[in-house]
Scaffold this motif. Structure first.
Motif, PDB file in Angstrom:
ATOM      1  N   GLN A   1       0.911  -1.159   0.073  1.00  0.00           N
ATOM      2  CA  GLN A   1      -0.072  -0.015  -0.074  1.00  0.00           C
ATOM      3  C   GLN A   1       0.927   1.115   0.135  1.00  0.00           C
ATOM      4  OE1 GLN A   1      -3.170  -0.029  -0.632  1.00  0.00           O
ATOM      5  NE2 GLN A   1      -3.050  -2.105  -0.895  1.00  0.00           N
ATOM      6  N   TRP A   2       2.188   1.278   0.822  1.00  0.00           N
ATOM      7  CA  TRP A   2       2.691   2.552   0.805  1.00  0.00           C
ATOM      8  C   TRP A   2       3.587   2.805  -0.575  1.00  0.00           C
ATOM      9  CZ3 TRP A   2       7.746   4.193   0.048  1.00  0.00           C
ATOM     10  CH2 TRP A   2       8.072   5.312   0.853  1.00  0.00           C
ATOM     11  N   TYR A   3       4.074   1.628  -1.120  1.00  0.00           N
ATOM     12  CA  TYR A   3       4.578   1.847  -2.439  1.00  0.00           C
ATOM     13  C   TYR A   3       3.597   2.370  -3.717  1.00  0.00           C
ATOM     14  CZ  TYR A   3       9.280   0.801  -1.533  1.00  0.00           C
ATOM     15  OH  TYR A   3      10.608   0.717  -0.817  1.00  0.00           O
ATOM     16  N   LYS A   4       2.376   1.953  -3.553  1.00  0.00           N
ATOM     17  CA  LYS A   4       1.441   2.383  -4.480  1.00  0.00           C
ATOM     18  C   LYS A   4       1.014   3.606  -3.942  1.00  0.00           C
ATOM     19  CE  LYS A   4      -1.876  -0.583  -5.354  1.00  0.00           C
ATOM     20  NZ  LYS A   4      -2.788  -1.635  -5.322  1.00  0.00           N
ATOM     21  N   SER A   5       0.759   3.888  -2.902  1.00  0.00           N
ATOM     22  CA  SER A   5       0.372   5.398  -2.411  1.00  0.00           C
ATOM     23  C   SER A   5       1.326   6.349  -2.542  1.00  0.00           C
ATOM     24  CB  SER A   5      -0.405   5.259  -1.062  1.00  0.00           C
ATOM     25  OG  SER A   5      -1.363   4.429  -1.083  1.00  0.00           O
ATOM     26  N   ALA A   6       2.357   6.168  -1.878  1.00  0.00           N
ATOM     27  CA  ALA A   6       3.414   7.234  -1.719  1.00  0.00           C
ATOM     28  C   ALA A   6       4.196   7.713  -2.933  1.00  0.00           C
ATOM     29  CB  ALA A   6       4.460   6.863  -0.505  1.00  0.00           C
ATOM     30  N   LEU A   7       4.618   6.401  -3.536  1.00  0.00           N
ATOM     31  CA  LEU A   7       5.224   6.471  -4.909  1.00  0.00           C
ATOM     32  C   LEU A   7       4.571   6.365  -6.103  1.00  0.00           C
ATOM     33  CD1 LEU A   7       8.905   5.112  -4.018  1.00  0.00           C
ATOM     34  CD2 LEU A   7       8.166   7.179  -3.962  1.00  0.00           C
ATOM     35  N   GLN A   8       3.134   6.104  -6.061  1.00  0.00           N
ATOM     36  CA  GLN A   8       2.333   5.800  -7.283  1.00  0.00           C
ATOM     37  C   GLN A   8       2.532   4.854  -8.249  1.00  0.00           C
ATOM     38  OE1 GLN A   8       2.122  10.356  -7.960  1.00  0.00           O
ATOM     39  NE2 GLN A   8       0.019  10.366  -7.020  1.00  0.00           N
ATOM     40  N   LEU A   9       3.137   3.776  -7.554  1.00  0.00           N
ATOM     41  CA  LEU A   9       3.498   2.702  -8.370  1.00  0.00           C
ATOM     42  C   LEU A   9       2.156   1.908  -8.877  1.00  0.00           C
ATOM     43  CD1 LEU A   9       6.652   1.430  -6.851  1.00  0.00           C
ATOM     44  CD2 LEU A   9       6.633   3.072  -8.662  1.00  0.00           C
ATOM     45  N   ASP A  10       2.142   1.297 -10.046  1.00  0.00           N
ATOM     46  CA  ASP A  10       1.199   0.555 -10.341  1.00  0.00           C
ATOM     47  C   ASP A  10       1.440  -0.882 -10.241  1.00  0.00           C
ATOM     48  OD1 ASP A  10      -0.228   2.376 -11.969  1.00  0.00           O
ATOM     49  OD2 ASP A  10       0.772   2.297 -13.667  1.00  0.00           O
ATOM     50  N   SER A  11       0.450  -1.505  -9.767  1.00  0.00           N
ATOM     51  CA  SER A  11       0.475  -3.026  -9.441  1.00  0.00           C
ATOM     52  C   SER A  11       0.341  -4.009 -10.621  1.00  0.00           C
ATOM     53  CB  SER A  11      -0.514  -3.467  -8.123  1.00  0.00           C
ATOM     54  OG  SER A  11      -0.253  -4.735  -8.046  1.00  0.00           O
ATOM     55  N   ARG A  12       1.289  -4.316 -11.357  1.00  0.00           N
ATOM     56  CA  ARG A  12       0.968  -5.139 -12.669  1.00  0.00           C
ATOM     57  C   ARG A  12       0.816  -6.727 -12.344  1.00  0.00           C
ATOM     58  NH1 ARG A  12      -0.071  -1.225 -15.985  1.00  0.00           N
ATOM     59  NH2 ARG A  12       1.569   0.271 -16.113  1.00  0.00           N
ATOM     60  N   LEU A  13       1.321  -7.116 -11.383  1.00  0.00           N
ATOM     61  CA  LEU A  13       1.081  -8.569 -11.153  1.00  0.00           C
ATOM     62  C   LEU A  13       0.999  -8.742  -9.523  1.00  0.00           C
ATOM     63  CD1 LEU A  13       1.093 -11.584 -11.856  1.00  0.00           C
ATOM     64  CD2 LEU A  13       3.455 -11.711 -11.752  1.00  0.00           C
ATOM     65  N   ARG A  14      -0.031  -9.604  -9.081  1.00  0.00           N
ATOM     66  CA  ARG A  14      -0.045  -9.473  -7.645  1.00  0.00           C
ATOM     67  C   ARG A  14      -0.790 -10.784  -7.182  1.00  0.00           C
ATOM     68  NH1 ARG A  14      -3.465  -5.394  -3.890  1.00  0.00           N
ATOM     69  NH2 ARG A  14      -3.664  -6.598  -1.945  1.00  0.00           N
ATOM     70  N   ARG A  15      -0.076 -11.437  -6.270  1.00  0.00           N
ATOM     71  CA  ARG A  15      -0.413 -13.034  -6.019  1.00  0.00           C
ATOM     72  C   ARG A  15      -0.561 -12.796  -4.347  1.00  0.00           C
ATOM     73  NH1 ARG A  15       3.415 -15.173  -9.834  1.00  0.00           N
ATOM     74  NH2 ARG A  15       4.501 -15.796  -7.858  1.00  0.00           N
ATOM     75  N   ASP A  16      -1.491 -12.511  -3.979  1.00  0.00           N
ATOM     76  CA  ASP A  16      -1.860 -12.403  -2.364  1.00  0.00           C
ATOM     77  C   ASP A  16      -1.507 -13.726  -1.651  1.00  0.00           C
ATOM     78  OD1 ASP A  16      -2.512  -9.961  -2.951  1.00  0.00           O
ATOM     79  OD2 ASP A  16      -4.842 -10.350  -2.474  1.00  0.00           O
ATOM     80  N   GLU A  17      -1.904 -15.034  -2.300  1.00  0.00           N
ATOM     81  CA  GLU A  17      -1.560 -16.121  -1.722  1.00  0.00           C
ATOM     82  C   GLU A  17      -0.063 -16.475  -1.629  1.00  0.00           C
ATOM     83  OE1 GLU A  17      -2.229 -16.689  -6.161  1.00  0.00           O
ATOM     84  OE2 GLU A  17      -3.742 -15.767  -4.629  1.00  0.00           O
ATOM     85  N   ASP A  18       0.809 -16.080  -2.617  1.00  0.00           N
ATOM     86  CA  ASP A  18       1.909 -16.383  -2.515  1.00  0.00           C
ATOM     87  C   ASP A  18       2.778 -15.089  -2.016  1.00  0.00           C
ATOM     88  OD1 ASP A  18       1.738 -18.636  -3.987  1.00  0.00           O
ATOM     89  OD2 ASP A  18       1.766 -17.639  -5.981  1.00  0.00           O
ATOM     90  N   GLY A  19       2.153 -13.981  -1.578  1.00  0.00           N
ATOM     91  CA  GLY A  19       2.570 -13.007  -0.873  1.00  0.00           C
ATOM     92  C   GLY A  19       3.869 -12.327  -2.059  1.00  0.00           C
ATOM     93  N   TYR A  20       3.507 -11.777  -2.999  1.00  0.00           N
ATOM     94  CA  TYR A  20       4.051 -11.274  -4.210  1.00  0.00           C
ATOM     95  C   TYR A  20       3.420 -10.214  -4.860  1.00  0.00           C
ATOM     96  CZ  TYR A  20       7.043 -10.790  -8.339  1.00  0.00           C
ATOM     97  OH  TYR A  20       7.731 -10.257  -9.330  1.00  0.00           O
ATOM     98  N   ALA A  21       4.029  -9.160  -5.223  1.00  0.00           N
ATOM     99  CA  ALA A  21       3.433  -7.968  -6.127  1.00  0.00           C
ATOM    100  C   ALA A  21       4.650  -7.415  -6.836  1.00  0.00           C
ATOM    101  CB  ALA A  21       2.873  -7.008  -5.264  1.00  0.00           C
ATOM    102  N   LEU A  22       4.483  -7.436  -8.197  1.00  0.00           N
ATOM    103  CA  LEU A  22       5.313  -6.669  -9.212  1.00  0.00           C
ATOM    104  C   LEU A  22       4.866  -5.287  -9.242  1.00  0.00           C
ATOM    105  CD1 LEU A  22       7.802  -6.503 -10.897  1.00  0.00           C
ATOM    106  CD2 LEU A  22       6.222  -7.233 -12.760  1.00  0.00           C
ATOM    107  N   LEU A  23       5.513  -4.164  -8.810  1.00  0.00           N
ATOM    108  CA  LEU A  23       5.255  -2.799  -8.868  1.00  0.00           C
ATOM    109  C   LEU A  23       5.983  -2.124 -10.034  1.00  0.00           C
ATOM    110  CD1 LEU A  23       4.817  -1.954  -5.105  1.00  0.00           C
ATOM    111  CD2 LEU A  23       3.029  -2.781  -6.622  1.00  0.00           C
ATOM    112  N   THR A  24       5.407  -1.105 -10.795  1.00  0.00           N
ATOM    113  CA  THR A  24       6.004  -0.431 -11.792  1.00  0.00           C
ATOM    114  C   THR A  24       5.979   1.141 -11.700  1.00  0.00           C
ATOM    115  OG1 THR A  24       4.365  -0.767 -13.501  1.00  0.00           O
ATOM    116  CG2 THR A  24       5.816  -2.365 -13.363  1.00  0.00           C
ATOM    117  N   GLY A  25       7.007   1.489 -11.867  1.00  0.00           N
ATOM    118  CA  GLY A  25       6.966   3.108 -12.380  1.00  0.00           C
ATOM    119  C   GLY A  25       7.491   3.452 -13.689  1.00  0.00           C
ATOM    120  N   ASP A  26       7.979   4.302 -13.936  1.00  0.00           N
ATOM    121  CA  ASP A  26       8.158   4.777 -15.397  1.00  0.00           C
ATOM    122  C   ASP A  26       9.474   4.481 -15.498  1.00  0.00           C
ATOM    123  OD1 ASP A  26       8.369   5.972 -17.703  1.00  0.00           O
ATOM    124  OD2 ASP A  26       8.711   7.912 -17.215  1.00  0.00           O
ATOM    125  N   GLY A  27       9.843   3.234 -16.315  1.00  0.00           N
ATOM    126  CA  GLY A  27      10.832   2.405 -16.492  1.00  0.00           C
ATOM    127  C   GLY A  27      11.696   1.631 -15.440  1.00  0.00           C
TER     128      GLY A  27
END
Length: 117
Positions: free
Chosen positions: A18-44
């Motif tokens: 939540q912090w990285y999505k809100s504070a740095l405004q990253l997009d969540s491109r892939l998220r697997r809650d059951e595995d505890g994994y998220a790929l967040l993307t910024g510009d490049g």
């Protein structure tokens, strides 16, 4: 070769996400809650957040992110709403950039910088 992502292992997976999505405004491109994994993307760039179990020992390695921004003062105004610890001022380097250093909820250092002409 190209750097794919910075991986951050944390016991605070949901708050970090939540912090990285809100504070740095990253997009969540892939998220697997059951595995505890998220790929967040910024510009490049990308950050992988990986759930770490409390009972596993943590190594002594630390990460530091250096993120170039176009308008550091604008970013500072936005990000300050999400910080839990006080920060220092924006500093000007001899190399020709402005830098502001913050930490995420897990204590990882983030250097936000802007080249000035």
């Amino acid at each position: 070769m190209e750097l794919f992502a910075i991986e951050i292992r944390t016991t605070q997976w949901q708050p970090m996400l939540q912090w990285y999505k809100s504070a740095l405004q990253l997009d969540s491109r892939l998220r697997r809650d059951e595995d505890g994994y998220a790929l967040l993307t910024g510009d490049g760039w990308r950050i992988s957040l990986i759930q770490r179990q409390d009972d596993k020992p943590r190594d002594r390695s630390a990460i530091s992110l250096a993120i170039e921004v176009e308008d550091l003062k604008s970013v500072q105004r936005h990000v300050q709403n999400f910080l839990t610890e006080p920060t220092g001022p924006i500093m000007k380097s001899d190399e020709g950039f402005l830098q502001w250093t913050i930490t995420d909820p897990d204590g990882n250092r983030i250097k936000l910088f802007q080249f000035v002409h």
